[in-house]
Write a protein that holds these residues in place. Structure first.
Motif, PDB file in Angstrom:
ATOM      1  N   LYS A   2     -62.930  61.827  81.747  1.00  9.06           N
ATOM      2  CA  LYS A   2     -62.110  62.914  82.509  1.00  9.06           C
ATOM      3  C   LYS A   2     -61.855  62.714  84.199  1.00  9.06           C
ATOM      4  O   LYS A   2     -62.625  61.634  84.366  1.00  9.06           O
ATOM      5  CB  LYS A   2     -62.809  64.372  82.333  1.00  9.06           C
ATOM      6  N   GLU A  12     -65.223  65.620  88.415  1.00  9.22           N
ATOM      7  CA  GLU A  12     -65.766  66.960  88.225  1.00  9.22           C
ATOM      8  C   GLU A  12     -65.812  67.301  86.810  1.00  9.22           C
ATOM      9  O   GLU A  12     -66.826  67.872  86.325  1.00  9.22           O
ATOM     10  CB  GLU A  12     -65.297  67.894  89.111  1.00  9.22           C
ATOM     11  N   GLN A  13     -64.805  67.260  86.126  1.00  7.43           N
ATOM     12  CA  GLN A  13     -64.794  67.690  84.812  1.00  7.43           C
ATOM     13  C   GLN A  13     -65.396  66.909  83.817  1.00  7.43           C
ATOM     14  O   GLN A  13     -66.282  67.245  82.990  1.00  7.43           O
ATOM     15  CB  GLN A  13     -63.296  67.595  84.084  1.00  7.43           C
ATOM     16  N   PHE A  14     -65.506  65.366  84.372  1.00  9.39           N
ATOM     17  CA  PHE A  14     -66.398  64.542  83.445  1.00  9.39           C
ATOM     18  C   PHE A  14     -67.880  65.004  83.816  1.00  9.39           C
ATOM     19  O   PHE A  14     -68.551  64.668  82.824  1.00  9.39           O
ATOM     20  CB  PHE A  14     -66.181  63.109  84.233  1.00  9.39           C
ATOM     21  N   VAL A  21     -69.266  67.633  84.433  1.00  7.55           N
ATOM     22  CA  VAL A  21     -69.419  69.078  83.505  1.00  7.55           C
ATOM     23  C   VAL A  21     -69.421  68.773  82.020  1.00  7.55           C
ATOM     24  O   VAL A  21     -70.402  69.343  81.400  1.00  7.55           O
ATOM     25  CB  VAL A  21     -68.324  69.990  83.807  1.00  7.55           C
ATOM     26  N   LYS A  22     -68.445  67.785  81.510  1.00 10.00           N
ATOM     27  CA  LYS A  22     -68.629  67.538  80.219  1.00 10.00           C
ATOM     28  C   LYS A  22     -69.993  66.684  79.923  1.00 10.00           C
ATOM     29  O   LYS A  22     -70.755  66.656  78.853  1.00 10.00           O
ATOM     30  CB  LYS A  22     -67.302  66.650  79.906  1.00 10.00           C
ATOM     31  N   LYS A  52     -72.771  69.004  79.784  1.00  6.73           N
ATOM     32  CA  LYS A  52     -72.822  69.880  78.476  1.00  6.73           C
ATOM     33  C   LYS A  52     -73.092  68.906  77.181  1.00  6.73           C
ATOM     34  O   LYS A  52     -73.961  69.241  76.575  1.00  6.73           O
ATOM     35  CB  LYS A  52     -71.385  70.195  78.390  1.00  6.73           C
ATOM     36  N   ARG A  64     -65.194  64.291  95.645  1.00  6.96           N
ATOM     37  CA  ARG A  64     -63.886  65.278  96.116  1.00  6.96           C
ATOM     38  C   ARG A  64     -63.630  64.524  97.478  1.00  6.96           C
ATOM     39  O   ARG A  64     -62.419  64.455  97.745  1.00  6.96           O
ATOM     40  CB  ARG A  64     -64.678  66.581  96.141  1.00  6.96           C
TER      41      ARG A  64
END
Length: 195
Positions: free
Chosen positions: A82, A85-87, A89-90, A93, A141
């Protein structure tokens, strides 16, 4: 089972309304005969709880909670792809299911390992021991913003160069007709048709 347990706990919120054994009986009645059979076949010695109701819930939870295949969960963790940031978060999880001793370190290692941009990877390494997931996200970022600005500047420079070459052509004087803005071989030249 959690759904039945939630419904049941809403029904019996009033403390002291019924005792533990009555709660167990009502829960099993509400859950149905299949759950009652499962409850009767689960050994009670392994369950820890202060009340009969807590022991009942733990017995049923031990049956209904799915077994987690740690190796499979870690494989999924390793294959996440991803944006940064999505990476992260994933990964956070997925790390819950992986039984890592140090989840944050495992996530950091995975981020660094999967990073394909050498410049960004070097920025991570420069932080050394101070590197945290929050710093990784901050560095990523900032780096993404730098790349966007840099790309915009490159596009602007290319556009300026293109405009400059157009300006050069418009200043060229045709040796056949004497007008500016085209070459002698150009279809725009009126003198080319006269020869």
């Amino acid at each position: 089972m959690a759904f039945v347990q939630e419904e049941f706990s809403i029904l019996h919120r009033e403390p002291g309304w019924i005792n533990g054994k009555q709660k167990v009986a009502r829960l099993l009645h509400q859950a149905g005969t299949e759950v009652q059979e499962i409850y009767e076949n689960i050994k009670d010695e392994q369950v820890v709880g202060t009340t009969d109701y807590e022991k009942c819930i733990k017995r049923l939870d031990s049956y209904f909670e799915p077994d987690v295949n740690i190796n499979y969960e870690r494989q999924k963790f390793r294959n996440i792809k991803k944006a940064m940031e999505q990476f992260i978060v994933k990964l956070r999880k997925q790390a819950i299911s992986c039984d890592f001793k140090e989840k944050e370190d495992a996530i950091k290692d995975q981020v660094i390992e999967r990073c394909t941009d050498i410049t960004l990877k070097l920025k991570y390494f420069k932080k050394g021991k101070d590197l945290t997931l929050n710093k990784i996200m901050e560095i990523s970022r900032l780096y993404e913003m730098e790349k966007v600005v840099s790309n915009q500047n490159l596009k602007k420079e290319e556009k300026d160069k293109e405009q400059e070459s157009v300006n050069r052509i418009s200043n060229v004087e045709c040796y056949r007709c004497g007008r500016r803005g085209h070459f002698a071989k150009s279809a725009e030249c009126n003198a080319a048709n006269e020869i």
